[in-house]
Motif scaffolding. Structure first.
Motif, short mmCIF file in Angstrom:
data_model
loop_
_atom_site.label_atom_id
_atom_site.label_comp_id
_atom_site.label_asym_id
_atom_site.label_seq_id
_atom_site.Cartn_x
_atom_site.Cartn_y
_atom_site.Cartn_z
N LEU A 4 0.85 -1.18 0.00
CA LEU A 4 0.00 0.00 0.00
C LEU A 4 0.89 1.23 0.00
CD1 LEU A 4 -2.47 -1.09 2.81
CD2 LEU A 4 -2.79 -1.33 0.36
N LYS A 5 0.51 2.24 -0.78
CA LYS A 5 1.29 3.48 -0.84
C LYS A 5 0.38 4.66 -0.55
CE LYS A 5 4.90 1.89 -3.89
NZ LYS A 5 6.19 2.30 -3.39
N ARG A 53 -7.76 2.01 5.22
CA ARG A 53 -8.45 2.84 6.22
C ARG A 53 -7.74 2.81 7.57
NH1 ARG A 53 -14.39 0.74 5.00
NH2 ARG A 53 -13.24 -1.09 5.62
N SER A 54 -7.24 1.66 7.96
CA SER A 54 -6.53 1.54 9.24
C SER A 54 -5.26 2.38 9.26
CB SER A 54 -6.17 0.09 9.53
OG SER A 54 -7.33 -0.69 9.65
N ILE A 55 -4.54 2.36 8.15
CA ILE A 55 -3.31 3.15 8.05
C ILE A 55 -3.63 4.63 8.09
CG2 ILE A 55 -1.34 3.73 6.58
CD1 ILE A 55 -1.09 0.97 7.87
N ILE A 56 -4.59 5.06 7.29
CA ILE A 56 -4.97 6.47 7.25
C ILE A 56 -5.45 6.93 8.63
CG2 ILE A 56 -6.62 8.13 6.28
CD1 ILE A 56 -6.34 6.54 3.62
N PHE A 57 -6.24 6.12 9.30
CA PHE A 57 -6.73 6.47 10.64
C PHE A 57 -5.56 6.62 11.61
CE2 PHE A 57 -8.25 5.37 14.88
CZ PHE A 57 -9.27 6.31 15.02
N ALA A 58 -4.61 5.69 11.59
CA ALA A 58 -3.46 5.75 12.50
C ALA A 58 -2.64 7.01 12.25
CB ALA A 58 -2.60 4.50 12.33
#
Length: 70
Positions: A4-5, A53-58
């Motif tokens: 993912l980028k 979504r998890s990465i963006i949220f973190a």
């Protein structure tokens, strides 16, 4: 493994330090890196267990922004 980028506003080593624990918890230690030398400040995550979504949220919770490039 999927890659993912994200384009981020993580600009320096201090910024990396602020976001590291959130990314380690979400993506796993050693499963991510930010190219702070690139103008786009690209975050690359390599993992089977993590979604965008998890990465963006973190990253948002750590006070930064991220836009998916996938």
């Amino acid at each position: 493994m999927k890659t993912l980028k994200f384009k981020t506003n993580i600009k320096c080593a201090g910024c990396l330090a602020k976001v590291a624990s959130a990314l380690n918890e979400t993506a796993g230690e050693d499963n991510w890196e930010v190219d702070i030398k690139s103008p786009e400040k690209i975050l690359t995550v390599v993992s089977d267990d993590t979604d965008e979504r998890s990465i963006i949220f973190a990253i948002n919770e750590a006070g930064f922004t991220a836009d998916s490039l996938n």
